[in-house]
Structures are given as C-alpha cells and as structure tokens.
Design a protein around this motif. Sequence first.
Motif, short mmCIF file in Angstrom:
data_model
loop_
_atom_site.label_atom_id
_atom_site.label_comp_id
_atom_site.label_asym_id
_atom_site.label_seq_id
_atom_site.Cartn_x
_atom_site.Cartn_y
_atom_site.Cartn_z
N ASP A 68 0.83 -1.21 0.00
CA ASP A 68 0.00 0.00 0.00
C ASP A 68 0.86 1.26 0.00
N HIS A 69 1.98 1.19 0.69
CA HIS A 69 2.89 2.33 0.76
C HIS A 69 3.43 2.67 -0.63
N TYR A 70 3.88 1.65 -1.36
CA TYR A 70 4.43 1.90 -2.69
C TYR A 70 3.34 2.31 -3.69
N THR A 71 2.15 1.77 -3.53
CA THR A 71 1.02 2.20 -4.37
C THR A 71 0.77 3.69 -4.15
N ASN A 72 0.76 4.11 -2.89
CA ASN A 72 0.56 5.51 -2.54
C ASN A 72 1.60 6.40 -3.23
N ILE A 73 2.84 5.98 -3.19
CA ILE A 73 3.91 6.78 -3.81
C ILE A 73 3.69 6.89 -5.32
N LEU A 74 3.49 5.76 -5.99
CA LEU A 74 3.30 5.80 -7.45
C LEU A 74 2.10 6.65 -7.84
N MET A 75 0.99 6.46 -7.19
CA MET A 75 -0.22 7.21 -7.55
C MET A 75 -0.09 8.70 -7.24
N ASN A 76 0.64 9.04 -6.20
CA ASN A 76 0.88 10.45 -5.91
C ASN A 76 1.76 11.09 -6.98
N ILE A 77 2.75 10.37 -7.46
CA ILE A 77 3.58 10.89 -8.55
C ILE A 77 2.71 11.14 -9.78
N LEU A 78 1.83 10.20 -10.10
CA LEU A 78 0.97 10.35 -11.28
C LEU A 78 -0.05 11.47 -11.13
N SER A 79 -0.42 11.78 -9.89
CA SER A 79 -1.46 12.79 -9.68
C SER A 79 -0.91 14.21 -9.52
N MET A 80 0.40 14.35 -9.46
CA MET A 80 0.97 15.70 -9.29
C MET A 80 0.58 16.61 -10.44
N ASN A 81 0.52 17.90 -10.15
CA ASN A 81 0.20 18.91 -11.17
C ASN A 81 -1.06 18.56 -11.96
N HIS A 82 -2.14 18.31 -11.23
CA HIS A 82 -3.44 18.02 -11.83
C HIS A 82 -3.40 16.77 -12.72
N CYS A 83 -2.70 15.75 -12.25
CA CYS A 83 -2.62 14.44 -12.93
C CYS A 83 -1.96 14.53 -14.30
N LYS A 84 -1.01 15.41 -14.43
CA LYS A 84 -0.32 15.62 -15.71
C LYS A 84 0.34 14.35 -16.24
N LEU A 85 0.85 13.51 -15.36
CA LEU A 85 1.56 12.31 -15.81
C LEU A 85 0.65 11.10 -16.02
N ALA A 86 -0.60 11.20 -15.60
CA ALA A 86 -1.53 10.07 -15.76
C ALA A 86 -1.74 9.74 -17.24
N LYS A 87 -1.88 10.74 -18.07
CA LYS A 87 -2.12 10.50 -19.50
C LYS A 87 -0.95 9.79 -20.16
N PRO A 88 0.29 10.33 -20.08
CA PRO A 88 1.37 9.59 -20.74
C PRO A 88 1.63 8.22 -20.10
N PHE A 89 1.43 8.11 -18.80
CA PHE A 89 1.61 6.82 -18.14
C PHE A 89 0.67 5.78 -18.75
N LEU A 90 -0.61 6.11 -18.87
CA LEU A 90 -1.57 5.16 -19.43
C LEU A 90 -1.31 4.91 -20.91
#
Length: 190
Positions: free
Chosen positions: A12-34
């Motif tokens: 859960d700790h590592y999931t939290n870290i990854l998802m927080n990185i993807l959600s930074m700056n209004h989820c800017k990295l979620a699109k390229p990640f997916l």
Amino acid sequence: MNIFKYQGQEEDHYTNILMNILSMNHCKLAKPFLQYLIPNESKHFIFNKENVYIRKRYRPDKEKDIELIIGVAPYQKALSEKNTLEENINSIPDAWICGENFNILFEFKIRGVLDEAQISAHQKLVSANSKIIRLRWHDVKSALYEIITNGECTDTDKFLIHQFLEVSNLFKQKRKSSGIMFETIRHSIL
C-alpha cells in the motif's frame, strides 16, 4: 493524497507513492503513463480532468463507457483465468484512475502473483463488460522510463520517478522465510 503518508502495508505504501507521482500537477503524468502502459486501450480514452484515487472501496466516479481492471505483479499469474475461487469480498482496490470516459481499477502486488480471488471481487465494482489486463512491474517501469525519456516531465517529476524505479527493483519475489530451520521448530514443539 500525500506522497509521504505511510500506508500500513508495504504494498500500500508503494502504491501511494506511485499514484501520488501520477497525480501531481493536476494528474499531468496520468495521460502519458496510461498511453505507454496500455497503448491500444488508451487510444479510446478521452483525457480530460483525470483523477487518481487510492484505496477506494467503490468506484469513485460514475460508470463510464470504458472500465478496466489492471493487475500488476512481478510474475505472471499461476492460476487459470477460468479457475473459480472464493471471492475476497472485503478486498479494497489499491487505486483508481478516472477520466472523462474511463475508469481504471488497479490491483498491485509487489511480490509473487496476482490474487485471483481479489480480481474476481473487483469485477463486481466495475461494469459487466470490463476488461481485465494482467501486467508485470516491468511494464509499469517501462511506461515510467518512457515518460522520462520523452521529456514529458519536470526535473522534480524525473527525480521522483527515478526514486520509485530504484525501489521497484525490489518487487520480485515472495518474502523470504524467517530463517528458522525446520529442525529448530520441530524440537521446540516436542
């Protein structure tokens, strides 16, 4: 969400870290990640106002046209997809990424294989026509490397991704035994 918030279990700790990185700056990295993680499926996504959620028991957004379950583990699953297992009804998805026309439920395992009972329970949380995609951590790491390589992130994003990639190298095997030899245990019981 807070990247430094400690979650009770290592996974859960590592999931939290990854998802927080993807959600930074209004989820800017979620699109390229997916787009790098699931290129064929993401072609049909409408990327608009993405949101990342951690440990939400139920779908955090309304039902969407595209709903996926993505399971990630170091090793391919050992069980047949058609194997019937007792469902884990108390299972809470590790994370969700939601966009305009999609909801993606994530189940992460940092050791071993996916728990098919959890996947089965999660199927009840999404639409009946949802697709299950089983990936390995190698796929997640490749998507993160692509984000860095293609310059789709800031220096801070890059630093955090590198830090995550460094610890993700540990997501390989089941926990080792405590080291207590069987003979020692047997003699203490007798």
